[in-house]
Write an enzyme that holds these catalytic residues in place. Structure first.
Site, PDB file in Angstrom:
ATOM      1  N   ALA A 109     -40.688  63.355   8.023  1.00 59.18           N
ATOM      2  CA  ALA A 109     -40.747  61.964   8.469  1.00 59.18           C
ATOM      3  C   ALA A 109     -39.346  61.528   8.895  1.00 59.18           C
ATOM      4  O   ALA A 109     -38.395  61.662   8.126  1.00 59.18           O
ATOM      5  CB  ALA A 109     -41.262  61.063   7.352  1.00 59.18           C
ATOM      6  N   LYS A 110     -39.263  61.048  10.106  1.00 59.69           N
ATOM      7  CA  LYS A 110     -37.983  60.572  10.661  1.00 59.69           C
ATOM      8  C   LYS A 110     -37.988  59.060  10.537  1.00 59.69           C
ATOM      9  O   LYS A 110     -38.869  58.393  11.077  1.00 59.69           O
ATOM     10  CB  LYS A 110     -37.931  61.007  12.127  1.00 59.69           C
ATOM     11  CG  LYS A 110     -36.759  60.567  12.962  1.00 59.69           C
ATOM     12  CD  LYS A 110     -36.837  61.244  14.344  1.00 59.69           C
ATOM     13  CE  LYS A 110     -35.720  60.859  15.275  1.00 59.69           C
ATOM     14  NZ  LYS A 110     -36.024  59.719  16.166  1.00 59.69           N
ATOM     15  N   VAL A 111     -37.009  58.544   9.779  1.00 61.91           N
ATOM     16  CA  VAL A 111     -36.965  57.088   9.549  1.00 61.91           C
ATOM     17  C   VAL A 111     -35.574  56.555   9.871  1.00 61.91           C
ATOM     18  O   VAL A 111     -34.593  57.299   9.903  1.00 61.91           O
ATOM     19  CB  VAL A 111     -37.317  56.741   8.080  1.00 61.91           C
ATOM     20  CG1 VAL A 111     -38.705  57.257   7.703  1.00 61.91           C
ATOM     21  CG2 VAL A 111     -36.271  57.302   7.108  1.00 61.91           C
ATOM     22  N   TYR A 164     -41.807  54.538  12.406  1.00 65.83           N
ATOM     23  CA  TYR A 164     -41.022  53.357  12.748  1.00 65.83           C
ATOM     24  C   TYR A 164     -41.843  52.082  12.659  1.00 65.83           C
ATOM     25  O   TYR A 164     -42.394  51.618  13.652  1.00 65.83           O
ATOM     26  CB  TYR A 164     -40.512  53.488  14.188  1.00 65.83           C
ATOM     27  CG  TYR A 164     -39.430  54.499  14.438  1.00 65.83           C
ATOM     28  CD1 TYR A 164     -38.885  55.271  13.416  1.00 65.83           C
ATOM     29  CD2 TYR A 164     -38.914  54.689  15.723  1.00 65.83           C
ATOM     30  CE1 TYR A 164     -37.880  56.188  13.663  1.00 65.83           C
ATOM     31  CE2 TYR A 164     -37.909  55.607  15.974  1.00 65.83           C
ATOM     32  CZ  TYR A 164     -37.403  56.362  14.935  1.00 65.83           C
ATOM     33  OH  TYR A 164     -36.407  57.275  15.190  1.00 65.83           O
ATOM     34  N   MET A 188     -43.146  63.184  12.100  1.00 66.60           N
ATOM     35  CA  MET A 188     -43.531  61.816  12.429  1.00 66.60           C
ATOM     36  C   MET A 188     -42.285  60.942  12.590  1.00 66.60           C
ATOM     37  O   MET A 188     -41.455  60.873  11.683  1.00 66.60           O
ATOM     38  CB  MET A 188     -44.413  61.231  11.323  1.00 66.60           C
ATOM     39  CG  MET A 188     -44.886  59.803  11.631  1.00 66.60           C
ATOM     40  SD  MET A 188     -45.686  59.015  10.204  1.00 66.60           S
ATOM     41  CE  MET A 188     -47.292  59.828  10.258  1.00 66.60           C
TER      42      MET A 188
END
Lengths: 273, 273, 273, 273, 273
Positions: free
Chosen positions: B176-178, B146, B143
């Site tokens: 999770a890409k933040v 953002y 995910m």
């Protein structure tokens, strides 16, 4: 509601549901009082307590941990939910299908309905799909029946909570989870509206032990069949103690003071005299 | 998240994802600093570097080139995305079905969720469909979490990034890409919210080598499991060099200065002393 | 794009698409200069010219006439389109399913995307469905990539056309049809953004022969692989002549003046000296 | 309408439908005059009265109780409905699928259409789906045809009720339930518009016995084929008595005074002389 | 359009469609001049007249009566339609699926498209679904092509009617029903735009016999292939007479005066001299 459908997540017709979807609904701020509670495993451990009849979590938390606790914990998969990062009329995303909840081993499904929201019609139709899919799989259905939105002035007024409970019955929930309307009499009004649909009280934000147990007792006196509770359990230093006390009150019929005294064990607690 | 599900795009539990969807999201302007980078083949070549655990592209780029690189590159197919030609509350078109991503040979799928947007509910439901279809095919789910939109004041505030990471866990992402929240401590807050969902840092716009590596190190120190990076790699003259250095930092545990020195080889670089 | 997918509607990697959907998009007014051109059969006859690699029409026109011309004409079925009777943000109805296009004998499908419109997200998702259904049937996909709408100030600016061409690549079109951005250099910028997706120039409104051919030559010099043309062919007195000239320029590599002179035959034309 | 389709919920071509969806549509306030009426079982008991040709309830009430009364009561499952907690143009959620209604043992299905609402088009399309699914299962269809919304000034004007009745015919209802338009002549206008679709009068709020029966008689004189009634029966002290009287008027052709006198038995009632 | 597809509802390539959906579209007011016309059976009887090639009704009217007239009447099932109780941009509910129309014995289906409405895109997509489903069942498709809405200033201007007719061709209708644009020349413009799609004139509100027949003759002179008529037939005292006259004009090529004289039989009618 279907008679007896709720048995997978009740004991003697009563329920104590540990709810743990705060990370989605409220965000990290709900774990601030006790940051260790952000770890779902801690709550899965707690859910193994005899008092707990089911643990309510979102899909991702179930995927990550339920396999390890499936023997000891009944899973109530919460199908919808949303963050509080956005603004607007209350609404809730359907994050999990009933089919997938079943694959994950769910014993029941949960669904929020914001009666009174401009999205009520849409949410009720999503509830229909979920409810009928749950019937196909013999999964009981718990409705988080929370009137709110533009049209609502007071979302815990007795007549609002009574309407919320009735929505549970009319739309086909086996259990309706509602806010405490402030008195046993008001809860009695709500439970009398729900017919055979069981009404349980929603735990709300953290209060002190006795006040909390007395509220629970009031709800039971008003015909409620139990409690769904989150912060009032998992944010405590000694959550097992309050679970012991809740078990005594809900399943054992104890008075709150007595239940607390027993749960606290030998320690004499002046405040309870 | 499902334990171990991410293994197709991680190494030793860590990830270095080369992201290349700028042509869709930002348009040609992102290639201006180095026009040759508009050519996807150049990036597919780069993605063969040992450091890279997956390459994230949109459907059309995968159709055109992936067959030639399938042996050397793991494909993370980004399912949604949109141009910045239009205005309005953040939203993202679902450009590729999971079924078709699978046909194209994807090893994983990626999905953007703009928590806080007025479209959050709709995007979360699209995410559900994609996530469950990915589960059916044993494809890990990343995910791009953002938060942005009308309700957000500061989209890299520590509490926002922590919430973003938690959304990854709750909704069922494996990774999770933040955005980087500014410090190892803030990243620690985020990773502690994500439970077993791996958090990786988003690379952002191009900065100088050392500053970039130090940010990556800070993220790792805060519990992040790696990096998704685009311009900070592909816009460089010597992208292999920075990949060497990233490999050393992420998988080898090197310090940024040391990693850079080794990556630069024999050349003495005063700035690193 | 899929390598070689476009071969059903190209020759030697180049395309000359006769487009005839003006009756839907603009209405009868487009036939006013030459009312006989309202008759689709006239255009089907023209499409049999060797220069034409495909004829683009809407479903109803294909139903009525394609059977009679299937041996001589390749059919590019335009899947969406709308009248200009209404006002509002650019959008386009999907008038034909890929399944039915296939039944009608289509060799390829066409789809308009208005990047920059408030309907971009919705249109991109409709494009996804069409593109993936086309892949299932091995039908090449042509995107009419026309940024327009509230967010766009200049819909033929070089950077806009370059973005339009890139959208073709990223979203999975085999051919992207874009407006001419004004110069070979600007077209070069667009084609370099499209990677292996072929870019063809959209013909625009009717101009004089030489100017038109010179624009086409400019587009080819900028890397375009051909032309989609409507009024600039079918509204002429001698449409075959301009098709002869286009064939010479696009497929034969002729200079515009030379191509026109040959197409005009023996007749000496002072204007071409 | 399909000839004879309605026979499962009519007797001698006439209908007396006991309607009990007030808990959903109006909330607990409708039970205030007689709180015991909140209990669905009381109404199921009543529905066993010979006069009653069907009981109309929402899904959840049917799930809870219908099994116990299936031998004595014909079930008219109301498929849509909504709370009055929210505000806005009239609309109604589809709370039950026809498939599930059939599983629950429904003898017929009911559906509200708010002609004149800005949601009319959407509701009519939902009605279509329900109506055609009901045809597949040979379930008769009752339309609650209630024009209301922004465009309506007077929702019981004779021409409005006549239009409402006609909508029942045109859209395929077997029975159209409309408000009483004020006189036998106005009802005659409505029934003549409905062709062979049976028109029944909606009972409205509670009035005194004689006035109520006289209104029913007026409706019958105007060609109505019966009555759907809720509060005017279940809120009474002696609901069986009014059902006896209604039976005499609707099925026996009695005059209201005579019917009431017989229903009241030996007791001499001066008011009826 | 598909060549010959319309034959089930034409004779010698011409059509006289009796339209009877006024009860839905306009309500009871349309029957006021002759209340007996509210009874569908009267119109089914009329539709047995040799002149009539099809009867257009909504689903519910077909359900109620078509079985009794199936031998003598061809059924054109009108799939969409809406009441005029509500206000807003023109739109139309899809009240019947093609599948069910086919079950009811329909020989053809009809569909309204309001080109120019803000709902045009949505309606065109609904038309697509209906048109393709009709093709699957070999049912001809008649489009009620009625531009109207915010963008339209004059919905019977010649260029508007010409565009309306073209929409019929482009979108795949076999027959396009349009308003009379005022003169044979304007109708000629429309029919020349429709290619092989047959254009028929819409009957409009009731006028006197001769004026009506002269308008019909004007439409035929302009290339129209017939007429769809409602009130101008069914509201007359002697509807058979006008049908006789229409038959003579449409199928027999008679002049209006002559046709009327013959239809009126022996009676000398000074007005026709």
């Amino acid at each position: 509601m279907i008679p007896h459908a709720d048995e997978a997540i009740t004991r003697d017709g009563k329920a104590l549901i540990l709810a743990y979807d705060h990370g989605l609904e409220h965000g990290p701020v709900d774990f601030d009082p006790n940051p260790a509670t952000a770890d779902p495993e801690r709550v899965f451990e707690l859910a193994g307590h005899d008092a707990v009849t089911a643990l309510a979590v979102q899909k991702g938390v179930a995927e990550a941990h339920y396999d390890d606790y499936a023997d000891d914990v009944s899973l109530l998969l919460k199908l919808n939910g949303t963050s509080n990062l956005w603004m607007g009329e209350p609404d809730s995303a359907v994050n999990c299908s009933v089919e997938y909840a079943d694959e994950l081993g769910a014993d029941a499904v949960g669904f929020t309905l914001y009666g009174g929201s401009n999205h009520e019609v849409e949410m009720a139709e999503e509830f229909r799909d979920a409810q009928e899919a749950a019937r196909d799989r013999d999964l009981p259905v718990v409705m988080w029946s929370y009137p709110r939105g533009q049209g609502l002035k007071d979302d815990t007024a007795p007549e609002t909570i009574a309407y919320a409970a009735r929505l549970g019955l009319e739309l086909g929930a086996d259990i309706a989870k509602v806010k405490y309307p402030g008195s046993p009499e008001a809860m009695e009004q709500a439970t009398s509206m729900a017919g055979p649909t069981k009404v349980i009280m929603s735990g709300g934000s953290k209060t002190d032990d006795l006040a909390f147990l007395q509220t629970v007792k009031g709800a039971l006196d008003g015909g409620a069949k139990g409690l769904a509770v989150g912060r009032n359990v998992f944010q405590r230093e000694n959550p097992e103690q309050i679970l012991d006390a809740l078990e005594a009150v809900i399943f054992g019929g104890s008075e709150p003071r007595e239940a607390l005294r027993e749960a606290n064990g030998e320690v004499h607690d002046a405040a309870l005299d």
